[in-house]
Design an enzyme around this catalytic site. Sequence first.
Site, PDB file in Angstrom:
ATOM      1  N   LYS A   1       0.831  -1.213   0.000  1.00 48.04           N
ATOM      2  CA  LYS A   1       0.000   0.000   0.000  1.00 48.04           C
ATOM      3  C   LYS A   1       0.867   1.265   0.000  1.00 48.04           C
ATOM      4  O   LYS A   1       2.066   1.200   0.258  1.00 48.04           O
ATOM      5  CB  LYS A   1      -0.935  -0.052   1.199  1.00 48.04           C
ATOM      6  CG  LYS A   1      -1.858  -1.287   1.151  1.00 48.04           C
ATOM      7  CD  LYS A   1      -2.836  -1.327   2.316  1.00 48.04           C
ATOM      8  CE  LYS A   1      -3.646  -2.614   2.239  1.00 48.04           C
ATOM      9  NZ  LYS A   1      -4.641  -2.696   3.329  1.00 48.04           N
TER      10      LYS A   1
ATOM     11  N   TYR B   1     -11.316  -4.290  -4.157  1.00 46.04           N
ATOM     12  CA  TYR B   1     -11.979  -4.348  -2.850  1.00 46.04           C
ATOM     13  C   TYR B   1     -13.500  -4.498  -2.974  1.00 46.04           C
ATOM     14  O   TYR B   1     -14.228  -4.123  -2.053  1.00 46.04           O
ATOM     15  CB  TYR B   1     -11.608  -3.102  -2.043  1.00 46.04           C
ATOM     16  CG  TYR B   1     -10.189  -3.155  -1.506  1.00 46.04           C
ATOM     17  CD1 TYR B   1      -9.787  -4.185  -0.654  1.00 46.04           C
ATOM     18  CD2 TYR B   1      -9.246  -2.186  -1.839  1.00 46.04           C
ATOM     19  CE1 TYR B   1      -8.490  -4.251  -0.148  1.00 46.04           C
ATOM     20  CE2 TYR B   1      -7.948  -2.241  -1.343  1.00 46.04           C
ATOM     21  CZ  TYR B   1      -7.580  -3.277  -0.497  1.00 46.04           C
ATOM     22  OH  TYR B   1      -6.306  -3.347   0.012  1.00 46.04           O
TER      23      TYR B   1
ATOM     24  N   PHE C   1     -15.730   1.243   6.298  1.00 45.31           N
ATOM     25  CA  PHE C   1     -14.353   1.636   5.992  1.00 45.31           C
ATOM     26  C   PHE C   1     -14.062   1.676   4.490  1.00 45.31           C
ATOM     27  O   PHE C   1     -12.960   2.053   4.071  1.00 45.31           O
ATOM     28  CB  PHE C   1     -13.352   0.687   6.687  1.00 45.31           C
ATOM     29  CG  PHE C   1     -13.489  -0.762   6.294  1.00 45.31           C
ATOM     30  CD1 PHE C   1     -12.899  -1.248   5.134  1.00 45.31           C
ATOM     31  CD2 PHE C   1     -14.208  -1.647   7.094  1.00 45.31           C
ATOM     32  CE1 PHE C   1     -13.021  -2.578   4.766  1.00 45.31           C
ATOM     33  CE2 PHE C   1     -14.335  -2.989   6.736  1.00 45.31           C
ATOM     34  CZ  PHE C   1     -13.735  -3.450   5.565  1.00 45.31           C
TER      35      PHE C   1
ATOM     36  N   ARG D   1      -0.416 -15.234   3.917  1.00 48.00           N
ATOM     37  CA  ARG D   1      -1.266 -14.650   4.972  1.00 48.00           C
ATOM     38  C   ARG D   1      -0.572 -14.772   6.341  1.00 48.00           C
ATOM     39  O   ARG D   1      -0.688 -13.899   7.180  1.00 48.00           O
ATOM     40  CB  ARG D   1      -2.640 -15.341   5.012  1.00 48.00           C
ATOM     41  CG  ARG D   1      -3.439 -15.178   3.716  1.00 48.00           C
ATOM     42  CD  ARG D   1      -4.240 -13.926   3.620  1.00 48.00           C
ATOM     43  NE  ARG D   1      -5.325 -13.873   4.565  1.00 48.00           N
ATOM     44  CZ  ARG D   1      -6.180 -12.854   4.653  1.00 48.00           C
ATOM     45  NH1 ARG D   1      -6.046 -11.817   3.829  1.00 48.00           N
ATOM     46  NH2 ARG D   1      -7.152 -12.856   5.532  1.00 48.00           N
TER      47      ARG D   1
ATOM     48  N   THR E   1      -5.170  -8.633  10.078  1.00 44.26           N
ATOM     49  CA  THR E   1      -5.546  -7.359   9.437  1.00 44.26           C
ATOM     50  C   THR E   1      -5.334  -6.172  10.373  1.00 44.26           C
ATOM     51  O   THR E   1      -4.819  -5.135   9.972  1.00 44.26           O
ATOM     52  CB  THR E   1      -7.029  -7.412   9.009  1.00 44.26           C
ATOM     53  OG1 THR E   1      -7.204  -8.538   8.156  1.00 44.26           O
ATOM     54  CG2 THR E   1      -7.452  -6.149   8.267  1.00 44.26           C
TER      55      THR E   1
ATOM     56  N   ARG F   1       2.740  -7.030   9.385  1.00 46.18           N
ATOM     57  CA  ARG F   1       1.896  -6.015  10.038  1.00 46.18           C
ATOM     58  C   ARG F   1       2.252  -5.871  11.509  1.00 46.18           C
ATOM     59  O   ARG F   1       2.193  -4.769  12.067  1.00 46.18           O
ATOM     60  CB  ARG F   1       0.424  -6.376   9.860  1.00 46.18           C
ATOM     61  CG  ARG F   1      -0.063  -6.164   8.426  1.00 46.18           C
ATOM     62  CD  ARG F   1      -1.388  -6.821   8.226  1.00 46.18           C
ATOM     63  NE  ARG F   1      -2.011  -6.536   6.941  1.00 46.18           N
ATOM     64  CZ  ARG F   1      -2.994  -7.249   6.428  1.00 46.18           C
ATOM     65  NH1 ARG F   1      -3.478  -8.303   7.099  1.00 46.18           N
ATOM     66  NH2 ARG F   1      -3.524  -6.949   5.269  1.00 46.18           N
TER      67      ARG F   1
ATOM     68  N   ASN G   1      -2.183  -0.692   6.975  1.00 49.25           N
ATOM     69  CA  ASN G   1      -1.568  -1.934   7.464  1.00 49.25           C
ATOM     70  C   ASN G   1      -0.571  -2.528   6.472  1.00 49.25           C
ATOM     71  O   ASN G   1      -0.362  -3.727   6.422  1.00 49.25           O
ATOM     72  CB  ASN G   1      -2.651  -2.948   7.878  1.00 49.25           C
ATOM     73  CG  ASN G   1      -3.542  -3.361   6.722  1.00 49.25           C
ATOM     74  OD1 ASN G   1      -3.360  -2.897   5.597  1.00 49.25           O
ATOM     75  ND2 ASN G   1      -4.499  -4.239   6.982  1.00 49.25           N
TER      76      ASN G   1
ATOM     77  N   HIS H   1      -1.621  -5.831   1.393  1.00 46.97           N
ATOM     78  CA  HIS H   1      -2.832  -6.623   1.170  1.00 46.97           C
ATOM     79  C   HIS H   1      -2.401  -7.959   0.590  1.00 46.97           C
ATOM     80  O   HIS H   1      -1.518  -8.004  -0.261  1.00 46.97           O
ATOM     81  CB  HIS H   1      -3.749  -5.905   0.168  1.00 46.97           C
ATOM     82  CG  HIS H   1      -4.818  -6.790  -0.384  1.00 46.97           C
ATOM     83  ND1 HIS H   1      -5.977  -7.065   0.304  1.00 46.97           N
ATOM     84  CD2 HIS H   1      -4.872  -7.518  -1.538  1.00 46.97           C
ATOM     85  CE1 HIS H   1      -6.709  -7.900  -0.423  1.00 46.97           C
ATOM     86  NE2 HIS H   1      -6.064  -8.192  -1.536  1.00 46.97           N
TER      87      HIS H   1
ATOM     88  N   GLU I   1      -7.940 -11.138  -8.287  1.00 45.42           N
ATOM     89  CA  GLU I   1      -7.172  -9.915  -8.005  1.00 45.42           C
ATOM     90  C   GLU I   1      -5.965  -9.790  -8.934  1.00 45.42           C
ATOM     91  O   GLU I   1      -5.691  -8.716  -9.455  1.00 45.42           O
ATOM     92  CB  GLU I   1      -6.766  -9.905  -6.523  1.00 45.42           C
ATOM     93  CG  GLU I   1      -7.982  -9.768  -5.620  1.00 45.42           C
ATOM     94  CD  GLU I   1      -7.706  -9.964  -4.136  1.00 45.42           C
ATOM     95  OE1 GLU I   1      -6.524  -9.980  -3.728  1.00 45.42           O
ATOM     96  OE2 GLU I   1      -8.695 -10.116  -3.376  1.00 45.42           O
TER      97      GLU I   1
HETATM   98  P1  CMP Z   1      -6.679  -5.542   3.344  1.00 46.13           P
HETATM   99  O1  CMP Z   1      -6.078  -6.846   3.691  1.00 46.13           O
HETATM  100  O2  CMP Z   1      -6.095  -4.752   2.228  1.00 46.13           O
HETATM  101  O3  CMP Z   1      -8.237  -5.799   3.039  1.00 46.13           O
HETATM  102  C1  CMP Z   1      -9.204  -4.814   3.210  1.00 46.13           C
HETATM  103  C2  CMP Z   1      -8.646  -3.595   3.877  1.00 46.13           C
HETATM  104  O4  CMP Z   1      -9.626  -2.745   4.444  1.00 46.13           O
HETATM  105  C3  CMP Z   1      -7.799  -4.022   5.064  1.00 46.13           C
HETATM  106  O5  CMP Z   1      -6.623  -4.622   4.629  1.00 46.13           O
HETATM  107  C4  CMP Z   1      -7.656  -2.715   5.783  1.00 46.13           C
HETATM  108  O6  CMP Z   1      -6.669  -1.870   5.201  1.00 46.13           O
HETATM  109  C5  CMP Z   1      -9.028  -2.097   5.552  1.00 46.13           C
HETATM  110  N1  CMP Z   1      -9.893  -2.329   6.712  1.00 46.13           N
HETATM  111  C6  CMP Z   1     -10.487  -3.477   7.086  1.00 46.13           C
HETATM  112  N2  CMP Z   1     -11.198  -3.294   8.211  1.00 46.13           N
HETATM  113  C7  CMP Z   1     -11.047  -2.005   8.548  1.00 46.13           C
HETATM  114  C8  CMP Z   1     -11.523  -1.207   9.608  1.00 46.13           C
HETATM  115  N3  CMP Z   1     -12.306  -1.719  10.549  1.00 46.13           N
HETATM  116  N4  CMP Z   1     -11.152   0.076   9.641  1.00 46.13           N
HETATM  117  C9  CMP Z   1     -10.365   0.599   8.679  1.00 46.13           C
HETATM  118  N5  CMP Z   1      -9.865  -0.112   7.646  1.00 46.13           N
HETATM  119  C10 CMP Z   1     -10.209  -1.394   7.589  1.00 46.13           C
END
Ligand code: CMP
Length: 162
Positions: A22, A62, A70, A98, A104, A115, A125, A128, A139
């Site tokens: 990211k 997404y 979010f 993963r 996450t 992370r 974070n 992805h 994807e």
């Molecule tokens: P990612 O693994 O890229 O998949 C979806 C993304 O949405 C996740 O990582 C976070 O960056 C974001 N995300 C998921 N849950 C939340 C949340 N509760 N608040 C803010 N961002 C979120």
Amino acid sequence: MDTTLWKGGAKDLSERTFIMLKPETLMRSLIGDVISRIERKGLNIIGLKLVSLSREDASKLYEMHQGRPFYGPLIDHVTSGPVIVMVVEGPNAVVIVRGVVGATNPLEAQPGTIRGDFALITRKNIIHAADSMENARKEMSIFFSEDELVEYEKPTEKEFLL
Ligand code: CMP
């Protein structure tokens, strides 16, 4: 849907998965550290690009989160600066990646994961990673055509890893 990007099967457990670093990863000069974790695990990087994510591609990536609170801020964030998209390959790549990436929410991510070591908040974070082979296939097909993926075998792999 481009099914030629699919590679799986019980024979050698080899899978491809999709990863995106990211904007904060580039802005914090962490690309090398993060890619190094993937490489050191033993996975092969078979596709890699630096791109400015369009809102259209971000919403395809997404899609499963559309409607969540979010979602809007997430799309704003991932389109705010360059990202690196990658395809990596190796045995059980989806689950293995993963594990290397961690939970996450960085509050729950274990030290030693990407992370857990580099992130403070969920939106930023760092990385992805696709959560299933089906999503990995979808994807990667947003960013790569089959002829952009380069398969190879590292000479030491059989001797030292598998
Ligand atoms: P990612 O693994 O890229 O998949 C979806 C993304 O949405 C996740 O990582 C976070 O960056 C974001 N995300 C998921 N849950 C939340 C949340 N509760 N608040 C803010 N961002 C979120």
